[in-house]
Design a protein around this motif. Structure first.
Motif, PDB file in Angstrom:
ATOM      1  N   VAL A  82       0.812  -1.221   0.000  1.00 20.30           N
ATOM      2  CA  VAL A  82       0.000   0.000   0.000  1.00 20.30           C
ATOM      3  C   VAL A  82       0.842   1.267   0.000  1.00 20.30           C
ATOM      4  CG1 VAL A  82      -1.839  -1.209   1.230  1.00 20.30           C
ATOM      5  CG2 VAL A  82      -0.241   0.204   2.514  1.00 20.30           C
ATOM      6  N   LEU A  83       2.152   1.141   0.262  1.00 19.34           N
ATOM      7  CA  LEU A  83       2.995   2.334   0.365  1.00 19.34           C
ATOM      8  C   LEU A  83       3.024   3.160  -0.917  1.00 19.34           C
ATOM      9  CD1 LEU A  83       5.990   1.008   2.521  1.00 19.34           C
ATOM     10  CD2 LEU A  83       3.927   2.222   3.255  1.00 19.34           C
ATOM     11  N   PRO A  84       3.125   2.551  -2.108  1.00 17.64           N
ATOM     12  CA  PRO A  84       3.097   3.373  -3.335  1.00 17.64           C
ATOM     13  C   PRO A  84       1.793   4.162  -3.490  1.00 17.64           C
ATOM     14  CG  PRO A  84       3.937   1.171  -3.814  1.00 17.64           C
ATOM     15  CD  PRO A  84       3.383   1.128  -2.420  1.00 17.64           C
ATOM     16  N   PHE A  85       0.692   3.605  -3.041  1.00 17.29           N
ATOM     17  CA  PHE A  85      -0.585   4.313  -3.141  1.00 17.29           C
ATOM     18  C   PHE A  85      -0.629   5.502  -2.182  1.00 17.29           C
ATOM     19  CE2 PHE A  85      -1.365   0.033  -4.600  1.00 17.29           C
ATOM     20  CZ  PHE A  85      -2.118   0.238  -5.753  1.00 17.29           C
ATOM     21  N   ILE A  86      -0.046   5.328  -1.002  1.00 26.25           N
ATOM     22  CA  ILE A  86       0.019   6.439  -0.045  1.00 26.25           C
ATOM     23  C   ILE A  86       0.925   7.536  -0.586  1.00 26.25           C
ATOM     24  CG2 ILE A  86       0.792   7.100   2.272  1.00 26.25           C
ATOM     25  CD1 ILE A  86      -0.062   4.332   3.231  1.00 26.25           C
ATOM     26  N   ALA A  87       2.085   7.136  -1.122  1.00 20.79           N
ATOM     27  CA  ALA A  87       3.031   8.122  -1.638  1.00 20.79           C
ATOM     28  C   ALA A  87       2.439   8.912  -2.801  1.00 20.79           C
ATOM     29  CB  ALA A  87       4.312   7.413  -2.087  1.00 20.79           C
ATOM     30  N   GLY A  88       1.571   8.294  -3.587  1.00 23.46           N
ATOM     31  CA  GLY A  88       0.988   8.968  -4.738  1.00 23.46           C
ATOM     32  C   GLY A  88      -0.396   9.524  -4.482  1.00 23.46           C
ATOM     33  N   SER A  89      -0.834   9.523  -3.226  1.00 24.16           N
ATOM     34  CA  SER A  89      -2.189   9.970  -2.909  1.00 24.16           C
ATOM     35  C   SER A  89      -2.337  11.473  -3.120  1.00 24.16           C
ATOM     36  CB  SER A  89      -2.523   9.619  -1.453  1.00 24.16           C
ATOM     37  OG  SER A  89      -3.842   9.967  -1.138  1.00 24.16           O
ATOM     38  N   ALA A  90      -3.497  11.867  -3.643  1.00 21.59           N
ATOM     39  CA  ALA A  90      -3.767  13.288  -3.903  1.00 21.59           C
ATOM     40  C   ALA A  90      -4.453  13.911  -2.696  1.00 21.59           C
ATOM     41  CB  ALA A  90      -4.652  13.433  -5.137  1.00 21.59           C
ATOM     42  N   PRO A  91      -3.894  14.977  -2.142  1.00 23.64           N
ATOM     43  CA  PRO A  91      -4.512  15.600  -0.968  1.00 23.64           C
ATOM     44  C   PRO A  91      -5.838  16.255  -1.305  1.00 23.64           C
ATOM     45  CG  PRO A  91      -2.717  16.968  -1.783  1.00 23.64           C
ATOM     46  CD  PRO A  91      -2.682  15.697  -2.575  1.00 23.64           C
ATOM     47  N   GLY A  92      -6.631  16.459  -0.268  1.00 22.54           N
ATOM     48  CA  GLY A  92      -7.915  17.129  -0.461  1.00 22.54           C
ATOM     49  C   GLY A  92      -9.044  16.379   0.202  1.00 22.54           C
ATOM     50  N   GLU A  93     -10.217  16.952   0.143  1.00 23.37           N
ATOM     51  CA  GLU A  93     -11.383  16.345   0.765  1.00 23.37           C
ATOM     52  C   GLU A  93     -11.667  14.978   0.155  1.00 23.37           C
ATOM     53  OE1 GLU A  93     -16.140  17.376   1.492  1.00 23.37           O
ATOM     54  OE2 GLU A  93     -14.792  18.831   0.533  1.00 23.37           O
ATOM     55  N   GLY A  94     -11.938  14.003   1.016  1.00 20.71           N
ATOM     56  CA  GLY A  94     -12.225  12.652   0.548  1.00 20.71           C
ATOM     57  C   GLY A  94     -10.998  11.826   0.231  1.00 20.71           C
ATOM     58  N   GLU A  95      -9.816  12.306   0.624  1.00 18.50           N
ATOM     59  CA  GLU A  95      -8.590  11.574   0.289  1.00 18.50           C
ATOM     60  C   GLU A  95      -8.581  10.179   0.907  1.00 18.50           C
ATOM     61  OE1 GLU A  95      -3.705  11.848   0.717  1.00 18.50           O
ATOM     62  OE2 GLU A  95      -4.966  13.395   1.614  1.00 18.50           O
ATOM     63  N   ALA A  96      -9.037  10.037   2.146  1.00 17.54           N
ATOM     64  CA  ALA A  96      -9.003   8.737   2.815  1.00 17.54           C
ATOM     65  C   ALA A  96      -9.836   7.705   2.064  1.00 17.54           C
ATOM     66  CB  ALA A  96      -9.489   8.883   4.255  1.00 17.54           C
ATOM     67  N   ALA A  97     -11.045   8.088   1.647  1.00 11.20           N
ATOM     68  CA  ALA A  97     -11.903   7.163   0.906  1.00 11.20           C
ATOM     69  C   ALA A  97     -11.306   6.833  -0.462  1.00 11.20           C
ATOM     70  CB  ALA A  97     -13.299   7.763   0.744  1.00 11.20           C
ATOM     71  N   ARG A  98     -10.721   7.840  -1.123  1.00  8.29           N
ATOM     72  CA  ARG A  98     -10.104   7.586  -2.439  1.00  8.29           C
ATOM     73  C   ARG A  98      -8.953   6.605  -2.302  1.00  8.29           C
ATOM     74  NH1 ARG A  98     -10.545  13.153  -3.024  1.00  8.29           N
ATOM     75  NH2 ARG A  98      -8.307  13.439  -2.679  1.00  8.29           N
ATOM     76  N   LEU A  99      -8.139   6.781  -1.258  1.00  9.34           N
ATOM     77  CA  LEU A  99      -6.996   5.901  -1.049  1.00  9.34           C
ATOM     78  C   LEU A  99      -7.459   4.467  -0.833  1.00  9.34           C
ATOM     79  CD1 LEU A  99      -4.007   5.320  -0.511  1.00  9.34           C
ATOM     80  CD2 LEU A  99      -4.360   6.087   1.857  1.00  9.34           C
ATOM     81  N   ALA A 100      -8.457   4.281   0.015  1.00 13.57           N
ATOM     82  CA  ALA A 100      -8.967   2.933   0.259  1.00 13.57           C
ATOM     83  C   ALA A 100      -9.529   2.334  -1.019  1.00 13.57           C
ATOM     84  CB  ALA A 100     -10.031   2.976   1.357  1.00 13.57           C
ATOM     85  N   GLY A 101     -10.246   3.129  -1.806  1.00 13.14           N
ATOM     86  CA  GLY A 101     -10.822   2.637  -3.047  1.00 13.14           C
ATOM     87  C   GLY A 101      -9.768   2.266  -4.066  1.00 13.14           C
ATOM     88  N   GLN A 102      -8.702   3.057  -4.158  1.00  9.00           N
ATOM     89  CA  GLN A 102      -7.633   2.765  -5.115  1.00  9.00           C
ATOM     90  C   GLN A 102      -6.923   1.458  -4.772  1.00  9.00           C
ATOM     91  OE1 GLN A 102      -5.317   6.324  -4.777  1.00  9.00           O
ATOM     92  NE2 GLN A 102      -6.653   7.524  -6.129  1.00  9.00           N
ATOM     93  N   VAL A 103      -6.677   1.236  -3.471  1.00 10.08           N
ATOM     94  CA  VAL A 103      -6.003   0.011  -3.064  1.00 10.08           C
ATOM     95  C   VAL A 103      -6.870  -1.197  -3.376  1.00 10.08           C
ATOM     96  CG1 VAL A 103      -5.173  -1.295  -1.065  1.00 10.08           C
ATOM     97  CG2 VAL A 103      -4.601   1.128  -1.285  1.00 10.08           C
ATOM     98  N   ARG A 104      -8.134  -1.135  -3.040  1.00 11.74           N
ATOM     99  CA  ARG A 104      -9.018  -2.268  -3.278  1.00 11.74           C
ATOM    100  C   ARG A 104      -9.208  -2.523  -4.776  1.00 11.74           C
ATOM    101  NH1 ARG A 104     -14.410  -1.470  -0.253  1.00 11.74           N
ATOM    102  NH2 ARG A 104     -14.810  -3.513  -1.177  1.00 11.74           N
ATOM    103  N   HIS A 105      -9.300  -1.451  -5.563  1.00 13.29           N
ATOM    104  CA  HIS A 105      -9.462  -1.616  -7.015  1.00 13.29           C
ATOM    105  C   HIS A 105      -8.226  -2.278  -7.614  1.00 13.29           C
ATOM    106  CE1 HIS A 105     -10.805  -0.776 -11.089  1.00 13.29           C
ATOM    107  NE2 HIS A 105      -9.607  -0.288 -11.344  1.00 13.29           N
ATOM    108  N   ALA A 106      -7.048  -1.846  -7.176  1.00 15.54           N
ATOM    109  CA  ALA A 106      -5.811  -2.417  -7.714  1.00 15.54           C
ATOM    110  C   ALA A 106      -5.683  -3.895  -7.371  1.00 15.54           C
ATOM    111  CB  ALA A 106      -4.603  -1.640  -7.183  1.00 15.54           C
ATOM    112  N   ALA A 107      -6.160  -4.263  -6.178  1.00 15.94           N
ATOM    113  CA  ALA A 107      -6.074  -5.661  -5.770  1.00 15.94           C
ATOM    114  C   ALA A 107      -7.190  -6.498  -6.389  1.00 15.94           C
ATOM    115  CB  ALA A 107      -6.139  -5.777  -4.248  1.00 15.94           C
TER     116      ALA A 107
END
Length: 385
Positions: free
Chosen positions: A342-367
């Motif tokens: 998950v570290l690459p997804f955190i490093a590339g995460s875009a700041p802003g409102e809803g970032e936490a949900a986007r990060l979780a969604g990106q990880v699950r989609h990639a997997a």
């Protein structure tokens, strides 16, 4: 004729004994009208939900007024209809001209198809299984599931609202698994210059883990640990380790990460009890700072030592706190993900409102993960200039 499952009874030479056994079997088995057809979601965000099915068709789709609403972008507004044809034991599935189609046991439904007991119906990222259960058994299962849903709702009600202004801003995402576990997080405003934040993850699933989570959260929210310096992370973990010893709490224990931010000095002091590292993304630094200290799971061992560590926090740095539900995923190739994935997804995460949900969604989609085997919590803390 119904035959009993006991082979000795089935092949008994004494016909009278066999007749008496068959009569008892018929008496023990619930009458046909006491059995209920239902669909249970086994994969997807709605995993765990059940839907009773009868002769009258019911609709499944992404929007109301469908009887079962699935939060899935691959599911059409009204995706399909399902019913039990009169006198049949299989369900009839009718595709309602859905965009992405329906699949019964892996085969596409052209117009309609029959779904056997134990068969699988796939709509988008969701998979449902056809169950045929005694009414009493179904009602008992529904009662258990309702209790777990209430437990999950209560835990979520205790989570703090996001902090949207001031020296510290927070954004979070929380999704309990179908089994309900023990994730939680929160913050404490200690004084005008110190803010504490934490994430906990109780081992196990079910109402017991949820109740343990609630007890720990309320202890922290009310600062109900006597003689405790809540600005000292290691001291907090030590006192919690004493208060929640697993031998007096039904064998339950939990991991925890606890940090205290000094606003004036821009320093973050932290300690971990069996929890993986938090990540600090600093503007201008390519690598994430992994914030971790050695320490045992809280409650596991009397007198377990905990240590503090400290780091500076440049303006607009972002701290990522998360439970292992973010990376305890099995991808489409059957590989178990780890913290490092998950570290690459955190490093590339875009700041802003809803970032936490986007990060979780990106990880699950990639997997390619459809269901959560554990609760998933993600907290993003932004330290203002």
């Amino acid at each position: 004729m119904y035959e009993p499952d006991d082979p000795e009874t089935r092949y008994a030479e004494d016909g009278r004994t066999q007749i008496r056994t068959l009569s008892r079997a018929r008496q023990d088995r619930p009458a046909a009208q006491d059995w209920v057809h239902c669909l249970r979601v086994v994969e997807g965000e709605a995993a765990g939900r059940r839907l009773r099915v009868a002769e009258q068709p019911i609709d499944i789709g992404r929007r109301a007024p469908c009887t079962l609403v699935l939060p899935d972008p691959e599911v059409s507004g009204v995706h399909c209809s399902v019913r039990v044809p009169l006198g049949q034991t299989m369900l009839e599935v009718v595709d309602r001209q859905s965009t992405n189609g329906c699949f019964v046991d892996g085969r596409p439904v052209l117009q309609s198809a029959r779904l056997r007991v134990g068969g699988l119906l796939q709509l988008g990222h969701h998979v449902l299984v056809h169950e045929h259960l005694p009414r009493a058994e179904l009602e008992a299962a529904e009662a258990r599931e309702a209790d777990l849903a209430r437990a999950a709702h209560y835990v979520k009600a205790l989570l703090p609202p996001p902090m949207v202004q001031g020296p510290v801003r927070t954004d979070w995402f929380y999704q309990p698994s179908a089994q309900v576990g023990g994730d939680a997080f929160g913050h404490l405003v200690l004084d005008a210059n110190h803010i504490a934040g934490y994430v906990i993850d109780v081992a196990g699933h079910g109402a017991g883990a949820a109740l343990h989570t609630v007890a720990v959260m309320n202890t922290l929210r009310q600062r109900a640990l006597p003689d405790t310096d809540f600005a000292d992370p290691a001291h907090v973990l030590s006192r919690l380790n004493e208060a929640f010893a697993m031998d007096t709490h039904d064998g339950l224990c939990f991991t925890m990460w606890y940090g205290v931010y000094d606003i004036a000095r821009r320093r973050l002091r932290y300690s971990a009890g069996g929890h993986h590292a938090a990540c600090l993304a600093v503007p201008g630094e390519a690598a994430l700072r992994q914030l971790h200290t050695p320490g045992l799971v809280v409650g596991a061992l009397e007198g377990a030592p905990y240590r503090n560590a400290e780091t500076e926090v440049p303006p607009e740095s972002r701290l990522y706190l998360f439970s292992d539900g973010l990376f305890e995923l099995v991808d489409t190739r059957g590989r178990q993900w780890t913290y490092a994935d998950v570290l690459p997804f955190i490093a590339g995460s875009a700041p802003g409102e809803g970032e936490a949900a986007r990060l979780a969604g990106q990880v699950r989609h990639a997997a390619g993960a459809r269901t959560l085997d554990d609760d998933c919590s993600v907290v993003v803390v932004t330290f203002s200039s």
